[in-house]
Structure formats: structure tokens, C-alpha cells
Design an enzyme around this catalytic site. Structure first.
Site, mmCIF file in Angstrom:
data_model
loop_
_atom_site.group_PDB
_atom_site.id
_atom_site.type_symbol
_atom_site.label_atom_id
_atom_site.label_comp_id
_atom_site.label_asym_id
_atom_site.label_seq_id
_atom_site.Cartn_x
_atom_site.Cartn_y
_atom_site.Cartn_z
ATOM 1 N N ASN A 1 0.881 -1.287 0.014
ATOM 2 C CA ASN A 1 -0.054 -0.015 -0.026
ATOM 3 C C ASN A 1 0.656 1.121 -0.203
ATOM 4 O OD1 ASN A 1 -2.463 1.876 0.949
ATOM 5 N ND2 ASN A 1 -0.989 2.176 2.728
ATOM 6 N N TYR B 1 3.869 9.541 -11.233
ATOM 7 C CA TYR B 1 2.801 8.745 -10.562
ATOM 8 C C TYR B 1 1.918 7.834 -11.454
ATOM 9 C CZ TYR B 1 -0.901 8.044 -6.879
ATOM 10 O OH TYR B 1 -1.703 7.290 -6.133
ATOM 11 N N LYS C 1 1.920 3.631 -11.350
ATOM 12 C CA LYS C 1 0.626 3.081 -11.073
ATOM 13 C C LYS C 1 0.138 2.025 -12.200
ATOM 14 C CE LYS C 1 -0.016 4.625 -6.996
ATOM 15 N NZ LYS C 1 0.194 3.591 -5.677
ATOM 16 N N ILE D 1 -9.992 9.585 -2.890
ATOM 17 C CA ILE D 1 -10.079 9.250 -1.558
ATOM 18 C C ILE D 1 -9.615 10.166 -0.645
ATOM 19 C CG2 ILE D 1 -9.776 7.332 0.028
ATOM 20 C CD1 ILE D 1 -11.231 6.536 -2.743
ATOM 21 N N THR E 1 -7.781 11.178 2.189
ATOM 22 C CA THR E 1 -6.527 10.958 2.757
ATOM 23 C C THR E 1 -5.531 12.273 2.927
ATOM 24 O OG1 THR E 1 -5.008 9.938 1.103
ATOM 25 C CG2 THR E 1 -6.909 8.477 2.018
HETATM 26 P P1 NAP Z 1 -1.261 8.488 2.743
HETATM 27 O O1 NAP Z 1 -2.357 8.891 3.625
HETATM 28 O O2 NAP Z 1 -0.030 9.507 2.338
HETATM 29 O O3 NAP Z 1 -0.425 7.164 3.318
HETATM 30 C C1 NAP Z 1 0.612 6.660 2.507
HETATM 31 C C2 NAP Z 1 1.463 5.978 3.699
HETATM 32 O O4 NAP Z 1 2.383 5.442 3.092
HETATM 33 C C3 NAP Z 1 1.984 7.114 4.893
HETATM 34 O O5 NAP Z 1 1.953 6.601 5.999
HETATM 35 C C4 NAP Z 1 3.567 7.046 4.139
HETATM 36 O O6 NAP Z 1 4.182 7.528 5.344
HETATM 37 C C5 NAP Z 1 3.711 5.740 3.847
HETATM 38 N N1 NAP Z 1 5.064 5.813 2.888
HETATM 39 C C6 NAP Z 1 5.428 6.793 1.906
HETATM 40 N N2 NAP Z 1 6.626 6.279 1.535
HETATM 41 C C7 NAP Z 1 7.060 5.141 2.085
HETATM 42 C C8 NAP Z 1 8.010 4.308 2.033
HETATM 43 N N3 NAP Z 1 9.248 4.537 1.185
HETATM 44 N N4 NAP Z 1 8.152 3.048 2.787
HETATM 45 C C9 NAP Z 1 6.865 2.909 3.866
HETATM 46 N N5 NAP Z 1 5.954 3.643 3.791
HETATM 47 C C10 NAP Z 1 5.729 4.885 3.165
HETATM 48 O O7 NAP Z 1 -1.777 7.952 1.394
HETATM 49 P P2 NAP Z 1 -3.087 7.025 0.957
HETATM 50 O O8 NAP Z 1 -3.923 7.973 0.178
HETATM 51 O O9 NAP Z 1 -3.600 6.506 2.142
HETATM 52 O O10 NAP Z 1 -2.524 6.167 -0.153
HETATM 53 C C11 NAP Z 1 -2.143 4.986 0.088
HETATM 54 C C12 NAP Z 1 -1.958 4.256 -1.262
HETATM 55 O O11 NAP Z 1 -3.148 4.401 -2.132
HETATM 56 C C13 NAP Z 1 -1.044 4.772 -2.066
HETATM 57 O O12 NAP Z 1 -0.267 3.726 -2.912
HETATM 58 C C14 NAP Z 1 -1.587 5.610 -2.918
HETATM 59 O O13 NAP Z 1 -0.843 5.791 -4.264
HETATM 60 C C15 NAP Z 1 -2.748 4.729 -3.537
HETATM 61 N N6 NAP Z 1 -3.983 5.615 -3.833
HETATM 62 C C16 NAP Z 1 -4.559 6.805 -3.014
HETATM 63 C C17 NAP Z 1 -5.518 7.553 -3.540
HETATM 64 C C18 NAP Z 1 -6.116 8.850 -2.931
HETATM 65 O O14 NAP Z 1 -7.108 9.275 -3.518
HETATM 66 N N7 NAP Z 1 -5.855 8.966 -1.685
HETATM 67 C C19 NAP Z 1 -5.911 7.094 -4.849
HETATM 68 C C20 NAP Z 1 -5.514 6.139 -5.525
HETATM 69 C C21 NAP Z 1 -4.285 5.521 -5.129
HETATM 70 P P3 NAP Z 1 4.684 9.124 5.465
HETATM 71 O O15 NAP Z 1 3.454 9.773 6.249
HETATM 72 O O16 NAP Z 1 5.941 8.863 6.645
HETATM 73 O O17 NAP Z 1 5.012 9.491 4.359
#
Ligand code: NAP
Length: 237
Positions: free
Chosen positions: A86, A142, A146, A175, A177
Site C-alpha cells: 500500500n 505517478y 501506477k 479518496i 486521505t
Molecule cells: P497517505 O495517507 O499519504 O499514506 C501513505 C502511507 O505510506 C504514509 O503512511 C506514508 O508514510 C507511507 N509511505 C510513504 N513512503 C513510504 C516508504 N518508502 N516506505 C514505507 N511507507 C511509506 O496516502 P493514501 O492515500 O492512504 O495512499 C495509500 C495508497 O493508495 C498509495 O499507494 C496511493 O498511491 C494509493 N492511492 C491513493 C488515492 C487517494 O486518493 N488517496 C487514490 C489512488 C491510489 P509518511 O506519512 O511517513 O510519508
């Protein structure tokens, strides 16, 4: 309890979608390890869940960290049934984005699939995105990473299907976040997203976690190599 006796590893489990998946899985009886870059958020989620969770610091762009997190999961709980790749970043440079969003997922698939196959199988869930299926005319690193996650998902599903390992990805839309904070802070961009989404809103991390639960559980026993879109209809246009 849909995940009773199952053990999961969730990368990036300290925030957003990863945290929601950790809570959802724990609520369904799983034991889990949260592998997270940020020690305070990762530890906080593990503490909140209690006995059934452990935290290990992990930078998923480093293959040795991912291997160590998998080993720590098996040490703590005796097995690995579910791997959720994730962890992700947005709005970073090419090298950083590819290292976390694509190489990190590759390391997770590679090492988890082997360990699962050696013990009868398991379920790998990768976080891709709607931007793994369509372009957006920007955000090149990105979008490329992806799309790569969808390809890796299909490849690993083919390679490990015969050994009992299912590999799928989730393609979330917009989403709520911390990752999308900058989008929601701009009234005009937020409105654009809402207008382009048939369900007329952002999704919640919990709504993505429900789909991860389906993929993690035996209810999805004939599902592999699949991108599952969770976007309120954004890609239906
Ligand atoms: P988020 O709240 O920013 O969470 C991402 C988490 O990954 C954070 O805890 C971050 O830690 C951690 N992280 C970043 N780099 C890392 C690394 N090198 N090693 C380990 N952990 C790491 O984002 P999210 O929205 O939940 O995203 C989760 C996944 O869903 C991602 O892959 C994202 O691309 C995907 N996604 C999200 C959305 C959306 O709209 N939110 C849409 C499509 C896909 P830090 O806080 O320390 O940076």
C-alpha cells in the site's frame, strides 16, 4: 470473523488507506504487522489495535527493508497469508516515485509470493490507482508507476497462480486521505473532482478497506490478476 487465523503485512499502514485496512483486518480477526516509514504513526496504529498488531519501521524502496518486514511478520505470528503493498507517495520526483510506488510493490510481491507459495498460498493486494488505468495529462511519475503496478499484478498472478497465491490490485479514485489534502484544499479542484465523479463525492479510506477485505478473504477465491476499481464511477466516462 472473515480473517480469523490469518496474518497480514500492510505497508504504509500508519495513515490513510493503509490505516483503514489495518483496522478493518484487525476487526475481522487478523494478526498484522504494520510496516511504515513514519515511526510515530505506524506505532500508534499498532498500539491502537493492541496484541494482534506489531510495528516495524520499513522503507519500501529498500528491498532489504521489505524482506526484513516479511521475516518479522513470520517471526511474530508464524506465517504470512496476506500482503498489502500500500505504501505510496504523490507529487515527488521521478526516481523517488518509481522507487516507492513501483519498486517497493515489486519487492513486496517478489518476497511475499515466494514465502506464501512455500506454505500453500496467500493473497497479495497492491494499491494502484485510477491513474494506473488512464492518463491525466500530467503527474508522469505517478501515472507510470501506477500503470506498472497493474502490469506487475497480472504478471505475478500468472506466475504464482499454480502455487496458490492470488495477486490483485485496487484502483481507487479520489479518496479522503492526507495524500489528497492539497486537492481538497483548493475549492475549484475539489469541485472538479466531485463533478467528474458520478457518485458526487470523494471516497473514504474505509470504503477502499472493504474491497481489500474481500480480496484478502476466501470470498475472493477465484479472483486473481484483477484490477478492482473503487472510484465512485470516475472512470465510467
Ligand atoms: P497517505 O495517507 O499519504 O499514506 C501513505 C502511507 O505510506 C504514509 O503512511 C506514508 O508514510 C507511507 N509511505 C510513504 N513512503 C513510504 C516508504 N518508502 N516506505 C514505507 N511507507 C511509506 O496516502 P493514501 O492515500 O492512504 O495512499 C495509500 C495508497 O493508495 C498509495 O499507494 C496511493 O498511491 C494509493 N492511492 C491513493 C488515492 C487517494 O486518493 N488517496 C487514490 C489512488 C491510489 P509518511 O506519512 O511517513 O510519508
Amino acid at each position: 470473523m472473515r480473517l480469523k487465523d490469518k496474518v497480514a503485512l500492510i505497508t504504509g499502514g500508519g495513515s490513510g488507506i493503509g490505516r483503514a485496512i489495518a483496522r478493518e483486518f484487525a476487526g475481522e480477526g487478523a494478526k498484522l504487522l504494520i510496516a511504515e516509514l513514519d515511526e510515530s504513526s505506524g506505532q500508534a496504529v499498532a498500539d491502537e489495535i493492541g496484541e494482534a498488531a506489531r510495528f516495524q519501521r520499513c522503507d519500501t524502496s529498500q528491498e532489504s527493508d521489505v524482506e526484513a518486514a516479511i521475516a518479522a511478520t513470520i517471526d511474530a505470528f508464524g506465517q504470512l497469508d496476506i500482503m498489502v503493498n500500500n505504501a505510496g507517495v504523490a507529487r515527488q520526483d521521478w526516481d523517488t516515485t518509481l522507487a516507492v510506488n513501483l519498486s517497493g510493490v515489486y519487492y513486496g510481491c517478489k518476497h511475499a509470493a515466494e514465502r506464501m507459495a512455500a506454505h500453500g498460498g496467500g493473497s497479495i493486494i497492491n494499491l494502484s490507482s485510477i491513474l494506473g488505468l488512464v492518463g491525466i495529462g500530467g503527474e508522469d511519475p505517478y501515472v507510470a508507476a501506477k500503470h506498472g503496478v497493474v502490469g506487475l499484478t497480472r504478471n505475478f498472478a500468472i506466475a504464482f497462480g499454480g502455487r496458490g497465491v492470488r495477486v490483485n490490485c485496487i484502483n481507487p479514485g479520489w479518496i479522503e486521505t492526507p495524500m489528497t489534502d492539497p486537492i481538497r484544499e483548493s475549492e475549484s479542484i475539489q469541485q472538479q473532482v466531485v463533478t467528474q465523479t458520478p457518485l458526487g463525492r470523494f471516497g473514504t479510506p474505509e470504503e477502499v478497506a472493504k474491497v481489500a477485505l474481500f480480496l484478502a478473504s476466501d470470498e475472493s477465491s477465484f479472483v486473481t490478476g484483477a484490477p478492482l476499481i473503487v472510484d465512485g464511477g470516475w472512470t465510467a466516462h
